[in-house]
Structure formats: structure tokens, C-alpha cells
Motif scaffolding. Structure first.
Motif, mmCIF file in Angstrom:
data_model
loop_
_atom_site.group_PDB
_atom_site.id
_atom_site.type_symbol
_atom_site.label_atom_id
_atom_site.label_comp_id
_atom_site.label_asym_id
_atom_site.label_seq_id
_atom_site.Cartn_x
_atom_site.Cartn_y
_atom_site.Cartn_z
ATOM 1 N N GLU A 34 0.808 -1.219 0.000
ATOM 2 C CA GLU A 34 0.000 0.000 0.000
ATOM 3 C C GLU A 34 0.838 1.265 0.000
ATOM 4 O OE1 GLU A 34 -2.485 -0.890 3.260
ATOM 5 O OE2 GLU A 34 -4.031 -1.816 2.027
ATOM 6 N N GLN A 35 2.119 1.107 0.276
ATOM 7 C CA GLN A 35 2.985 2.295 0.247
ATOM 8 C C GLN A 35 3.063 2.893 -1.152
ATOM 9 O OE1 GLN A 35 6.781 1.227 1.834
ATOM 10 N NE2 GLN A 35 5.990 1.090 3.915
ATOM 11 N N THR A 36 3.038 2.033 -2.163
ATOM 12 C CA THR A 36 3.097 2.504 -3.544
ATOM 13 C C THR A 36 1.684 2.718 -4.044
ATOM 14 O OG1 THR A 36 4.937 0.984 -3.755
ATOM 15 C CG2 THR A 36 4.167 2.058 -5.769
#
Lengths: 167, 192
Positions: free
Chosen positions: B166-168
Motif C-alpha cells: 500500500e505504500q506505492t
């Protein structure tokens, strides 16, 4: 508007295949129906090829640049600034640049592009429907409405290089 | 040695000899450890090309040194691909990578995935022999069940993997989307 980009002497052209693939040149002479002599000194196109009458088939060529049109000498027409610069802003040049950019996308970027195109299409459709309903006056200069075709036609957002520019 | 007598521990001489020389079997060369493509490193997003999960994009967790297979996970909550072994020959490695160094995948080795498949067969045979009626009854394939242990392990890895994914931005959606070839796409010319 009919076809205007004819093979004629003085026409700036793009070499489509062979060792000079992708280089710009100018048609110097038409040898016969299939061959013509192309030269382009400033675009690093080796002179030897044209001297040896190895003609390339300019089956896709660049429209005449108004700046260059006056130049009687075909060689001086392919100046460093003129053509290469025109190529960048010209339809064909942009198309080629976009194509190159597209070809270098990774799988993830292709996915992002796909999503972006869908979003744009949805926006276009929204505006278009509004115009059809009469709730939106088409003359209103909307930012996104620029890409929208005339209301009578179906929305067909073309893959525009600007959208691909992010990737 | 005195005939007929052997000292303790001495091997008895064979009574028969082969009529011709038997060549000792050549020792099999030790199996070379499988080589992994340079593009396949832990954290690489891969596209599975064959099997049940063909077309799925998932995250590579590690390479198995013994079998040469790779361990991937969807993550399961994103696209339904569980932690499983995949043959790297049937996988496209993309250039997209995530950092999975913090994900603990140490327990997933070849041993972990090997199923004692024999038990199923013998159980079935035994059941069939038990009762004639049962034998003639339309065979009901038992639904393969996912063991609780696998579920727990899957959840543990997903918990670690999801925040990384989810960071990207958009990566989760990307993993959830199936890969397909569309008109004009030439896989050998594409950049991954």
C-alpha cells in the motif's frame, strides 16, 4: 482535407528503415517511382549513401516546414534548428515521441496509463452527457472539454501524448 | 587364513562370482544448485503464466535453493493468490519491485509445501473397499481443505506484506488486476 504530404523535391522526410532509420533528410531528386535521392547533412546522415545513390524510400515523410519552405537549397533546409525543432512540435514528431515513450513503459506503468485513460474517458463522457442533456453549454471553456469531440459524435478519446507524459 | 575358519568380524567370501565383470556404477554428478534469473529477486512483482493462477500478478517472497522454485504471495487478500511455490519458468518478472526484507518468509521452504499425498490415496482406497454401496455410489471428491496452519501463516505474511504494497500508490489495484495481452501487444517487444 486531402492528402498533402507528397513525395516531391524539397520535401523534408523521415527515413523509415535501413541504416539511416529514424533520420531526417530532404528529398533532392526523384530517381523513379520507387526511389529518390535523400540527403541530410546536419542530421548526421552519411553523405556517402546518397553519393552512392543508395536511395531510401520516404514512405512516411514530414510536412514541409514553413520556415524551410523558402530555402531553395534543399540541404540548407535541413538546418540544425529548423527541422529538428519543428519535428519536436510537429504532429508526426510528437507522435513518434509518444510512441517511443509508450514502448518504454513497464507493465506497472502500462496499468497506470490504462487507469488514467479510463478516468479521462469517464470525465469526457460526463461532460458530453451534460452537453447532450442541455445542462452544460458547450461553449463554456472547460479544461477537460478540450479533448471532447463535437457533441454529435461518440466520445472517442484518442491516446494523447499529454496523458502519457506522466509516465 | 585357515580354510573354513574366519576370525570374528571377517566378511564371508562370496560363494558365487559373476561370470563377467560388473562395472561399478558411475557416481551421479552432484546436482548443481538451480540458478535463478537475475530479474527474480525477493520483492519482484511477477506475472504467473500457467496453472490456476495464470494471469495473476503477485509478489515474489523468496527463491527456494533446493527445488529452484519461487515462493509467491498475492497477497491473498488482494488477488486470491495464496503463498505457494511457482516454477520460475512460467513467470514473467516485472521491473516493479517492493521491499520485502521485513517480511518473514523463513519458514517457507520445500519441506513446508510438500504434502503427504500418499495418505489421501490410501484413505480413499480403504473407504472404497469398506462398503460396496459406497463403492458404487458416485464418487464424491473430497474438497481440498486449507489447513488452519496455512491460513494462519498466510494471514501473518499478508499482515506484513499489505502495508508494504500500500505504500506505492495504485500497486494494490495493479496486483488485483489480471494481466492479459491485448491487440497489438507483442510480449517479446514489451518492456516489463
Amino acid at each position: 482535407m486531402g492528402f498533402t504530404r507528397f513525395v516531391e523535391v524539397g520535401r523534408v522526410c523521415l527515413v523509415n528503415y535501413g541504416p539511416d532509420n529514424g533520420k531526417l533528410g530532404t528529398i533532392i531528386d526523384i530517381v523513379d517511382g520507387n526511389k529518390c535521392l535523400v540527403d541530410g547533412p546536419r542530421t548526421h546522415r552519411p553523405r556517402a549513401t546518397s553519393d552512392a545513390l543508395q536511395a531510401t524510400r520516404p514512405n512516411r515523410h514530414h510536412g514541409q516546414d514553413p520556415e524551410e519552405r523558402e530555402a531553395e537549397n534543399a540541404q540548407s533546409g535541413v538546418g540544425e534548428g529548423g527541422c529538428s525543432r519543428a519535428m519536436g512540435s510537429h504532429g508526426l514528431g510528437q507522435k513518434l515521441a509518444a510512441k517511443k515513450k509508450r514502448a518504454n513503459l513497464t507493465d506497472f506503468q502500462r496499468f497506470q496509463l490504462m487507469v488514467a485513460r479510463k478516468q479521462r474517458a469517464a470525465l469526457v463522457k460526463e461532460k458530453l452527457d451534460a452537453i447532450k442533456d442541455g445542462t452544460l453549454v458547450p461553449s463554456v471553456p472547460e479544461k477537460k472539454a478540450k479533448t471532447a469531440p463535437p457533441p454529435a459524435e461518440e466520445p472517442e478519446p484518442e491516446p494523447e501524448p499529454a496523458a502519457a507524459a506522466d509516465y | 587364513m585357515v580354510a573354513g575358519k574366519r576370525t570374528k568380524g571377517e566378511a564371508r567370501a562370496p560363494r558365487f562370482y559373476p561370470a563377467y565383470d560388473i562395472k561399478p556404477k558411475a557416481k551421479a554428478a552432484p546436482a548443481n544448485p538451480p540458478k535463478m534469473r537475475a530479474s527474480l529477486t525477493p520483492g519482484t512483482i511477477v506475472i504467473v503464466l500457467a496453472g490456476r493462477f495464470r494471469g495473476k500478478r503477485c509478489v515474489m517472497l523468496k527463491a527456494l535453493g533446493e527445488s529452484g522454485l519461487i515462493v509467491v504471495s498475492g497477497p491473498y487478500s488482494v488477488n486470491g493468490v495464496p503463498i505457494r511455490r511457482v516454477n520460475p519458468a512460467y513467470v514473467i518478472a516485472t521491473s516493479t519491485k517492493v521491499d520485502v526484507s521485513s517480511v518473514d518468509a523463513s519458514k517457507f521452504d520445500d519441506e513446508y509445501f510438500s504434502n503427504n499425498k500418499n495418505t489421501k490415496k490410501t484413505e480413499k482406497k480403504a473407504a472404497a473397499a469398506d462398503d460396496e454401496e459406497e463403492f458404487f455410489a458416485t464418487e464424491k471428491e473430497e474438497e481440498p481443505k486449507v489447513s488452519e496452519k496455512r491460513k494462519v501463516d498466510q494471514a501473518a505474511v499478508d499482515d506484513q506484506l499489505l502495508p508494504i504494497v500500500e505504500q506505492t500508490p495504485m500497486l494494490k489495484e495493479y496486483l488485483a488486476a489480471l494481466f492479459t495481452l491485448t491487440k497489438g501487444m507483442k510480449p517479446h517487444e514489451l518492456k516489463w
